[in-house]
Write a protein that holds these residues in place. Sequence first.
Motif, PDB file in Angstrom:
ATOM      1  N   ALA A 113      44.952  45.736  57.690  1.00  0.00           N
ATOM      2  CA  ALA A 113      44.675  44.301  57.762  1.00  0.00           C
ATOM      3  C   ALA A 113      45.111  43.732  59.103  1.00  0.00           C
ATOM      4  N   GLN A 131      36.688  44.349  52.182  1.00  0.00           N
ATOM      5  CA  GLN A 131      37.921  44.386  51.389  1.00  0.00           C
ATOM      6  C   GLN A 131      38.680  45.665  51.683  1.00  0.00           C
ATOM      7  N   GLY A 156      39.771  43.813  57.686  1.00  0.00           N
ATOM      8  CA  GLY A 156      39.330  43.092  56.507  1.00  0.00           C
ATOM      9  C   GLY A 156      40.496  42.413  55.810  1.00  0.00           C
ATOM     10  N   TRP A 157      40.211  41.889  54.594  1.00  0.00           N
ATOM     11  CA  TRP A 157      41.253  41.216  53.819  1.00  0.00           C
ATOM     12  C   TRP A 157      41.816  42.164  52.763  1.00  0.00           C
ATOM     13  N   LEU A 213      44.520  37.907  55.501  1.00  0.00           N
ATOM     14  CA  LEU A 213      43.454  38.192  56.464  1.00  0.00           C
ATOM     15  C   LEU A 213      43.983  37.919  57.865  1.00  0.00           C
ATOM     16  N   LEU A 256      34.930  35.521  50.336  1.00  0.00           N
ATOM     17  CA  LEU A 256      35.626  36.801  50.473  1.00  0.00           C
ATOM     18  C   LEU A 256      34.655  37.962  50.363  1.00  0.00           C
ATOM     19  N   HIS A 288      40.327  35.662  62.203  1.00  0.00           N
ATOM     20  CA  HIS A 288      39.089  35.591  61.433  1.00  0.00           C
ATOM     21  C   HIS A 288      38.792  34.135  61.080  1.00  0.00           C
ATOM     22  N   SER A 329      40.420  32.326  58.040  1.00  0.00           N
ATOM     23  CA  SER A 329      41.845  32.007  58.055  1.00  0.00           C
ATOM     24  C   SER A 329      42.112  30.556  58.421  1.00  0.00           C
ATOM     25  N   VAL A 333      33.276  39.553  53.466  1.00  0.00           N
ATOM     26  CA  VAL A 333      34.209  40.206  54.389  1.00  0.00           C
ATOM     27  C   VAL A 333      34.659  41.529  53.771  1.00  0.00           C
TER      28      VAL A 333
END
Length: 289
Positions: free
Chosen positions: A226, A195, A231-232, A173, A190, A177, A180, A193
Amino acid sequence: MKYSPESLEAFVQTVASGSFSAAARALGKSQSTISAAIANLEDDLGIVLFDRQGRQPVLTPQGARALTRVQQIIAASQRLDDLALQLAQGVEPRLSIAISDFWQADHHENMLNRFAARYPDIEFECMIAEDEDVVDLLQGGRVHLGVVRTQPTLPPDIAVARLQVEAQMAIYLHQQHPLSALSEVSEGQLGEVRQLRLNTWSQQRPLPQSGQVWSAPSYLLLLEMAEQGFGWSVLPRWLVAQFGHQVLVELPVCGWPQHIAVDVLWSHRHPPGPAGRWMIDQLCAQPRD
């Protein structure tokens, strides 16, 4: 002493099938033919391979020891047949391979250096593809080999061999953010957030109908998304280390990072030639420095 290939095959198939009749059906022969072939093998070897007192034949201790050697003989014979076929066909003029982004570049670069030295005149093509897309390319005859993470299922016409390497995958990530900065991140966090998810062209599984999921057909594209903070994403560690710009953070999520097995695939309908077989052998060998 010589043993007929038919008797060796009948012996191994009977063990695998559990009976003379089942072995006969598997080999497309009569039961009497199978029984006679095994009896002849017993005469040649001077030992009893099966105890026939019960309803089904049972391996004797001598038969169990002989089985391993017979299997080795059959395997060696098959390898000789493969070699003869390859030599008769000659080396293919072109070889195409599809590889995944998660397979570390150093591994295939070393192999390609050896390939170039051994087959300097072959036209070579390397494509980037993932999962189901690789299988489709193989089945369509577009590529000869594919290197992907181990798939849960494969079509019966696709052959597979395991590589002696693994890919390390982790969840990343953007460093700005809030997640993190946490020492531990849960799956629930998760879920709040967006994906960034791998989605191949031929993937049959539909993605969730939600704005919380964005997708791309390659890990390199997911890496760029990313890094833009969208996003992650689950990404190969080596890819982030080599091509990232030090703006992503590996999240401490339970069960991560993961080690993923890697396979080489090829099609029985469009089998590789001698150069392709050489590459399969190199891929499956122990990694070299």
